[in-house]
Design an enzyme around this catalytic site. Sequence first.
Site, PDB file in Angstrom:
ATOM      1  N   GLU A  53       5.352   2.043   1.466  1.00 14.30           N
ATOM      2  CA  GLU A  53       4.347   2.634   0.589  1.00 14.30           C
ATOM      3  C   GLU A  53       5.025   3.148  -0.681  1.00 14.30           C
ATOM      4  OE1 GLU A  53       0.613   5.749   0.999  1.00 14.30           O
ATOM      5  OE2 GLU A  53       2.452   6.211   2.104  1.00 14.30           O
ATOM      6  N   LYS A 131      -6.094   1.339   0.876  1.00 12.17           N
ATOM      7  CA  LYS A 131      -5.887   2.411   1.861  1.00 12.17           C
ATOM      8  C   LYS A 131      -7.175   3.201   2.092  1.00 12.17           C
ATOM      9  CE  LYS A 131      -2.750   6.341   2.672  1.00 12.17           C
ATOM     10  NZ  LYS A 131      -1.622   7.117   2.075  1.00 12.17           N
ATOM     11  N   CYS A 173       0.338   3.999   5.982  1.00 11.01           N
ATOM     12  CA  CYS A 173       0.792   5.376   6.191  1.00 11.01           C
ATOM     13  C   CYS A 173      -0.201   6.243   6.972  1.00 11.01           C
ATOM     14  CB  CYS A 173       1.166   6.002   4.860  1.00 11.01           C
ATOM     15  SG  CYS A 173       2.244   7.453   5.034  1.00 11.01           S
TER      16      CYS A 173
END
Length: 286
Positions: A53, A131, A173
Amino acid sequence: MSTQKDNPVKWQASRVAAVQMVSTHDIAANLNEAARLLKEAADAGASIAVLPENFAVLATKQMVGCGRREAEPDNVIRQFLEQQAAELGIWVVGGSLPIASRPDGSTVADRVRACCYVYDDRGREVARYDKIHLFDATVEDAQGQYRESDTFEPGDDVVVVDTPAGRLGMAICYDLRFPELFRQLREKDAEWISLPSAFTWHTGDAHWHALIRARAVENQVWLVAGAQGGQNSERRRTYGHSAIVDPWGRILSEIDEGPGVVVGELDRETLKDIRTRMPVWEHRRL
């Protein structure tokens, strides 16, 4: 963008790499380091490499400005990913980078999206994941407060894509803490999941290994996590421990802190055997 319907991907037993970096505010230096590590992955025989990321730039305020530039057709970071994939002849899962538009082309007002692009071994863009879960949390470290929603707009779509290592489900993440997303990826026939990450040292030390193993075990998938791992700035230290986890929850390879590459084999027979011997997907009572 070429579609997978037009370019069907054949499964192979594949070596997949997770790339770990310690990115800073210097975009050019970060890209040079990413190029070095992608070459290391290719030289190790990996057919696919997963970047962490924020691999190109870490600071959120800088990312908003960068994201506005990324909306332009000649953006630097996406061209870099395309070029690396084509020159090295490997697939690249492009960590995350800030993009000022949604998948439908509409503009994000005052924020950006954290996007992960996938490029095939000819440099063609074959997938984009935005995301979904944003990290708004108080952490007992030098940074203290994290509010991704101030800078980012969440994504909406669950994304899978066919690759030479099997059907890839995509997450980033903080998504790791939401098992329902991983269930949806398995529902879409994911066989392995990429997880570009930048866990804080504090949260990673507490939860990283438990979560990556749990997501792999409960969904019977490989999990390939490329992470940030080191002192990224005066106030930010990331946990690292990039790893490849098999569908039985075994960590096949791992690196603790600092830049590097870990490589593991993804084999369909292993996946089939684990899912056949313990058919938990068929045992679910919804």
